[in-house]
Design an enzyme around this catalytic site. Structure first.
Site, PDB file in Angstrom:
ATOM      1  N   HIS A   5       0.832  -1.200   0.000  1.00  0.00           N
ATOM      2  CA  HIS A   5       0.000   0.000   0.000  1.00  0.00           C
ATOM      3  C   HIS A   5       0.865   1.248   0.000  1.00  0.00           C
ATOM      4  O   HIS A   5       2.060   1.185   0.278  1.00  0.00           O
ATOM      5  CB  HIS A   5      -0.977   0.023   1.186  1.00  0.00           C
ATOM      6  CG  HIS A   5      -0.325   0.113   2.524  1.00  0.00           C
ATOM      7  ND1 HIS A   5      -0.094  -0.985   3.312  1.00  0.00           N
ATOM      8  CD2 HIS A   5       0.159   1.166   3.227  1.00  0.00           C
ATOM      9  CE1 HIS A   5       0.493  -0.609   4.435  1.00  0.00           C
ATOM     10  NE2 HIS A   5       0.660   0.700   4.409  1.00  0.00           N
ATOM     11  N   GLU A  56      -3.682   3.586   1.791  1.00  0.00           N
ATOM     12  CA  GLU A  56      -4.007   3.724   3.208  1.00  0.00           C
ATOM     13  C   GLU A  56      -4.197   5.210   3.467  1.00  0.00           C
ATOM     14  O   GLU A  56      -3.256   5.999   3.356  1.00  0.00           O
ATOM     15  CB  GLU A  56      -2.868   3.193   4.074  1.00  0.00           C
ATOM     16  CG  GLU A  56      -3.050   3.461   5.556  1.00  0.00           C
ATOM     17  CD  GLU A  56      -1.810   3.122   6.374  1.00  0.00           C
ATOM     18  OE1 GLU A  56      -1.663   3.715   7.457  1.00  0.00           O
ATOM     19  OE2 GLU A  56      -0.989   2.290   5.940  1.00  0.00           O
ATOM     20  N   HIS A  74       3.349  11.418  -7.647  1.00  0.00           N
ATOM     21  CA  HIS A  74       1.942  11.142  -7.892  1.00  0.00           C
ATOM     22  C   HIS A  74       1.664   9.653  -7.752  1.00  0.00           C
ATOM     23  O   HIS A  74       2.578   8.833  -7.732  1.00  0.00           O
ATOM     24  CB  HIS A  74       1.527  11.615  -9.301  1.00  0.00           C
ATOM     25  CG  HIS A  74       2.250  10.922 -10.409  1.00  0.00           C
ATOM     26  ND1 HIS A  74       3.425  11.398 -10.945  1.00  0.00           N
ATOM     27  CD2 HIS A  74       1.985   9.772 -11.081  1.00  0.00           C
ATOM     28  CE1 HIS A  74       3.837  10.578 -11.898  1.00  0.00           C
ATOM     29  NE2 HIS A  74       2.984   9.585 -11.996  1.00  0.00           N
ATOM     30  N   GLU A 126      -2.107  10.567 -11.483  1.00  0.00           N
ATOM     31  CA  GLU A 126      -2.026  10.470 -12.940  1.00  0.00           C
ATOM     32  C   GLU A 126      -3.021   9.418 -13.398  1.00  0.00           C
ATOM     33  O   GLU A 126      -3.047   8.302 -12.878  1.00  0.00           O
ATOM     34  CB  GLU A 126      -0.614  10.064 -13.374  1.00  0.00           C
ATOM     35  CG  GLU A 126      -0.470   9.948 -14.878  1.00  0.00           C
ATOM     36  CD  GLU A 126       0.919   9.524 -15.314  1.00  0.00           C
ATOM     37  OE1 GLU A 126       1.224   9.694 -16.500  1.00  0.00           O
ATOM     38  OE2 GLU A 126       1.692   9.009 -14.472  1.00  0.00           O
TER      39      GLU A 126
END
Length: 133
Positions: A5, A56, A74, A126
């Protein structure tokens, strides 16, 4: 090994959950509230954490915004239609926050269609259009 994550600190957990689920189509996978430690977590994504990386979202009690700094780049998400995804972000901006910072179009020097949006906390995302075939 695999990426599990990415953690983002958010200033309003409900607003962020609403953006990622209501605008970008993710699902809340699980939440954890830790009142003694003064934080709440929400894990959101497109599928099971056992097979896909997720986000998260971390809310620290009493903190409503963060400085993003200059190191953050990003998150990239594959979409079927980048223009439609931008339209969805624009349509939901008043309700969920977020904005389009680069409209859908080919990446400079290439043909892949991309766009950039920001979530309510200013994190850049993105959108990469899935290629046919």
């Amino acid at each position: 090994m695999r990426i599990l994550h990415t953690m983002l600190r958010v200033g309003d957990l409900k607003r962020s959950i609403d953006f990622y689920t209501g605008v970008l189509g993710m699902q809340v996978l699980r939440t954890t509230d830790r009142p003694d430690q003064k934080y709440t977590l929400a894990f959101v994504g497109y599928g099971d954490e056992g097979s896909q990386a997720v986000l998260e979202l971390t809310y620290n009690y009493g903190v409503d915004r963060y400085e993003l700094g200059t190191a953050y780049g990003h998150i990239a998400i594959q979409v079927d239609d980048a223009k439609a995804a931008c339209d969805a972000v624009r349509a939901a901006a008043g309700r969920f926050g977020g904005s389009v910072t680069r409209d859908a179009g080919p990446v400079k020097g290439g043909t892949t269609v991309i766009a950039f949006v920001q979530d309510p906390d200013g994190y850049k995302i993105e959108l990469i259009e899935r290629r046919p075939g």
